[in-house]
Design a protein around this motif. Sequence first.
Motif, PDB file in Angstrom:
ATOM      1  N   UNK A 194       3.307  12.745  -5.890  1.00  0.00           N
ATOM      2  CA  UNK A 194       3.108  12.394  -4.476  1.00  0.00           C
ATOM      3  C   UNK A 194       2.304  11.096  -4.359  1.00  0.00           C
ATOM      4  N   UNK A 195       1.286  10.951  -5.203  1.00  0.00           N
ATOM      5  CA  UNK A 195       0.484   9.731  -5.169  1.00  0.00           C
ATOM      6  C   UNK A 195       1.297   8.498  -5.507  1.00  0.00           C
ATOM      7  N   UNK A 196       2.149   8.594  -6.522  1.00  0.00           N
ATOM      8  CA  UNK A 196       2.986   7.456  -6.912  1.00  0.00           C
ATOM      9  C   UNK A 196       4.018   7.134  -5.835  1.00  0.00           C
ATOM     10  N   UNK A 197       4.630   8.162  -5.273  1.00  0.00           N
ATOM     11  CA  UNK A 197       5.644   7.947  -4.237  1.00  0.00           C
ATOM     12  C   UNK A 197       5.032   7.340  -2.979  1.00  0.00           C
ATOM     13  N   UNK A 198       3.859   7.810  -2.593  1.00  0.00           N
ATOM     14  CA  UNK A 198       3.213   7.252  -1.404  1.00  0.00           C
ATOM     15  C   UNK A 198       2.741   5.824  -1.655  1.00  0.00           C
ATOM     16  N   UNK A 199       2.332   5.517  -2.886  1.00  0.00           N
ATOM     17  CA  UNK A 199       1.962   4.138  -3.226  1.00  0.00           C
ATOM     18  C   UNK A 199       3.164   3.219  -3.122  1.00  0.00           C
ATOM     19  N   UNK A 200       4.294   3.676  -3.652  1.00  0.00           N
ATOM     20  CA  UNK A 200       5.521   2.883  -3.585  1.00  0.00           C
ATOM     21  C   UNK A 200       5.959   2.696  -2.138  1.00  0.00           C
TER      22      UNK A 200
END
Length: 297
Positions: free
Chosen positions: A47-53
């Motif tokens: 979730x953290x990586x997807x929201x960063x992207x």
Amino acid sequence: MNKALIYVFESRPQFIILSVACVLVGAGSAYWKAGSINLIYLALALVGAMSAHASVNILNDYSDYKSGLDDMTPKTPFSGGSGILPKKLMSPRAALYYGLATLSVTVVIGLFLVYARGWELLLVGIPGVLMIVLYTDYITRSPMLCLLAPGLAFGPCIVLGTYFVLQGYYDITALAVSLIPFFFVSNLLLLNQFPDIEADRKVGRRHLLTLAAPRNNTYIYAVLITGAFLVLIASVYFKLLPLLTLIGLVSLPLAVTTIVGVIKNCENIPSLIPYLGRNVIVILSTLFLVALGLFVS
């Protein structure tokens, strides 16, 4: 269009698949080493990586609209923004707040994981956040940063970050496997800039394509994509990765034909566009296959 769908499309979800692939590569590496992984930590990392992207996509869209770049850029499936702001489907202010909100999700998750797993996560977390915030207005003004920052964000930051969250430490295996998306994603952003060269020059961007002839940049593209495959082969040879990760080489023939096509059509954008699509297929298929090889091993 439904308002919820507008927000979904503004994040450019078709590109966020890349973040998923990178997280799975990091998770696969951890699973191969430990034999098990914490699924809650994995979900948080994902979730953290997807929201960063999503955040960098949205903030880039906002900045491009405000600078007027969107009005000058030819739209392709791989460049030219989401089209949401030029069509007045969302206000610029709403896009800005949306981008900051998704960035906040990443920061909150990151801080929790720092508390839960260790301060060393900041070694990749802080550079990752800085690249999101600085990318459009600053990093795109520096040719080398513009080339390397995307690869650093998706390779060392996401892959190493995921590995650390699951393992609690960094090691040479994590570093080696993170270099595969490093080369691939720097290559991806370089190739996707081909349709935007003239528009980027007008708004002051200074990436390699604004400074050198397209054909010269195709050779850089070829080196980067070759580098990703060489890292994979070398990592297996030195036993940093299991033999089964060589399943990622299944995409190598497509990569070779894509390189040839890019060099041949670099000055003819309509003819080049299909190769941008092939490049995406090469990158995603290789990363997912490497992750599969790690999990199965």
